[in-house]
Design a protein around this motif. Sequence first.
Motif, mmCIF file in Angstrom:
data_model
loop_
_atom_site.group_PDB
_atom_site.id
_atom_site.type_symbol
_atom_site.label_atom_id
_atom_site.label_comp_id
_atom_site.label_asym_id
_atom_site.label_seq_id
_atom_site.Cartn_x
_atom_site.Cartn_y
_atom_site.Cartn_z
ATOM 1 N N LEU A 116 16.617 -20.584 20.248
ATOM 2 C CA LEU A 116 17.251 -20.777 21.482
ATOM 3 C C LEU A 116 18.542 -21.151 21.271
ATOM 4 C CD1 LEU A 116 14.634 -22.812 23.548
ATOM 5 C CD2 LEU A 116 14.877 -20.283 23.611
ATOM 6 N N THR A 117 19.505 -20.330 22.158
ATOM 7 C CA THR A 117 20.837 -20.766 22.154
ATOM 8 C C THR A 117 21.277 -21.979 22.250
ATOM 9 O OG1 THR A 117 21.297 -18.310 22.550
ATOM 10 C CG2 THR A 117 23.206 -20.106 22.994
ATOM 11 N N ALA A 118 20.632 -22.824 23.255
ATOM 12 C CA ALA A 118 20.840 -24.260 23.660
ATOM 13 C C ALA A 118 19.684 -24.778 23.841
ATOM 14 C CB ALA A 118 21.805 -24.178 24.768
ATOM 15 N N PRO A 119 18.859 -25.379 22.459
ATOM 16 C CA PRO A 119 17.789 -26.089 22.827
ATOM 17 C C PRO A 119 17.839 -27.233 23.673
ATOM 18 C CG PRO A 119 18.380 -26.001 20.579
ATOM 19 C CD PRO A 119 19.287 -25.002 21.304
ATOM 20 N N GLY A 120 18.953 -27.840 23.331
ATOM 21 C CA GLY A 120 19.142 -29.202 23.948
ATOM 22 C C GLY A 120 19.152 -29.222 25.501
ATOM 23 N N ALA A 121 19.438 -28.027 26.187
ATOM 24 C CA ALA A 121 19.352 -27.765 27.620
ATOM 25 C C ALA A 121 18.059 -27.709 28.265
ATOM 26 C CB ALA A 121 20.141 -26.482 27.911
ATOM 27 N N VAL A 122 17.016 -27.605 27.336
ATOM 28 C CA VAL A 122 15.697 -27.356 27.950
ATOM 29 C C VAL A 122 14.631 -28.136 27.371
ATOM 30 C CG1 VAL A 122 15.706 -24.893 28.477
ATOM 31 C CG2 VAL A 122 14.977 -25.521 25.968
ATOM 32 N N VAL A 123 15.297 -29.640 27.034
ATOM 33 C CA VAL A 123 14.357 -30.739 26.724
ATOM 34 C C VAL A 123 13.195 -31.203 27.642
ATOM 35 C CG1 VAL A 123 14.335 -32.985 25.782
ATOM 36 C CG2 VAL A 123 16.195 -31.503 24.732
ATOM 37 N N PRO A 124 12.207 -31.482 27.488
ATOM 38 C CA PRO A 124 11.512 -31.499 25.998
ATOM 39 C C PRO A 124 10.715 -30.249 25.891
ATOM 40 C CG PRO A 124 10.017 -32.531 27.565
ATOM 41 C CD PRO A 124 11.329 -32.063 28.399
ATOM 42 N N ASP A 125 10.822 -29.074 26.249
ATOM 43 C CA ASP A 125 10.041 -28.026 26.455
ATOM 44 C C ASP A 125 10.657 -26.881 25.605
ATOM 45 O OD1 ASP A 125 8.237 -28.909 28.229
ATOM 46 O OD2 ASP A 125 9.584 -28.559 29.855
#
Length: 316
Positions: free
Chosen positions: A293-302
């Motif tokens: 994912l380009t920005a995994p931190g933006a979709v925490v925790p999924d």
Amino acid sequence: MRPVLKSWRTGLLAAAATAALVVPVIASPAGAAAAAPQLNGNWAPFNRCPVDAPAMLATDGDSEIALCVTSTSPSGTIKLGNTTATTGATNLQFGVVQHPAEGTYSVVPPAAGSIISDRTTIPGGLIGLMCPSDIPFVTSICNQITNGTLNKVTATVESAGAPKDFDLVAGLSSGPIVSLPIRIHLENPFLGSGCYLGSSSNPIVLHPGNLSQPELGVTLFDPNGATNPEGSLIQFALTGASQGDSTFSVPKSSGCGLGGLLNGVLDLKTGLPAGSGKNNLVLNNASTYTVGLTAPGAVVPDAGKILSDNWHSAVK
């Protein structure tokens, strides 16, 4: 371009370089390639990524980040003692769980195994491996080898343990990248079904590293695989490099022939055991792709679940 967390971007680059290797498989696990789905667009190289493995699904995008890795080589060579074989096209795929705080990675292999490859035979077959001989029962076998079927020897590289010892710095340069324990299964009517070089307790441990510097490419794309400069997925490509290792050792054979009677004959002719420096692995023109994912931190925790959903949306 959407914002990319610094630790994530650095980690993905390192993971891409770390995974820029292919183990030389000389025969394919039955059905592994046939069972893999086809994926669209930029997802296509990742058709065996274990996105549904519990460890991948559990990644939250913050303390743990899921990646897919694939590496291919069109050809190569492997020298074991006195025997050299040409490898065909090879493909290695696995998932990776990045632990940003620790700077470490955990490998998640596909359920059916990480490696598949074209089938290749051992040059010279059984005659090349043990004939002629002054041992009567071996001479008797040599005299019975009257056609290609009896002479043909095939080899399959099998896992003999989990990969370990990732070195991220080496993945971007020229040192050993990872330790890969393997065993090689030799098959021939006279050798039986249990003839191996290496074992789970005494494996051949490969330490592949870059032999040349790869070229880096970056592509952003949408969940369905279509290229998009604002896409939610990012792919790093390392191409044009070769990998290799000349430091690994190869132990004596085991289980070859009835009651292991042919072990010593094979070892004598092929020069086993063979220590470091007497063996060599070269993988030509390897291409490695890593996606996440380009920005995994933006979709925490999924994050892990979203990566899985994206992968499934690209299946043809």
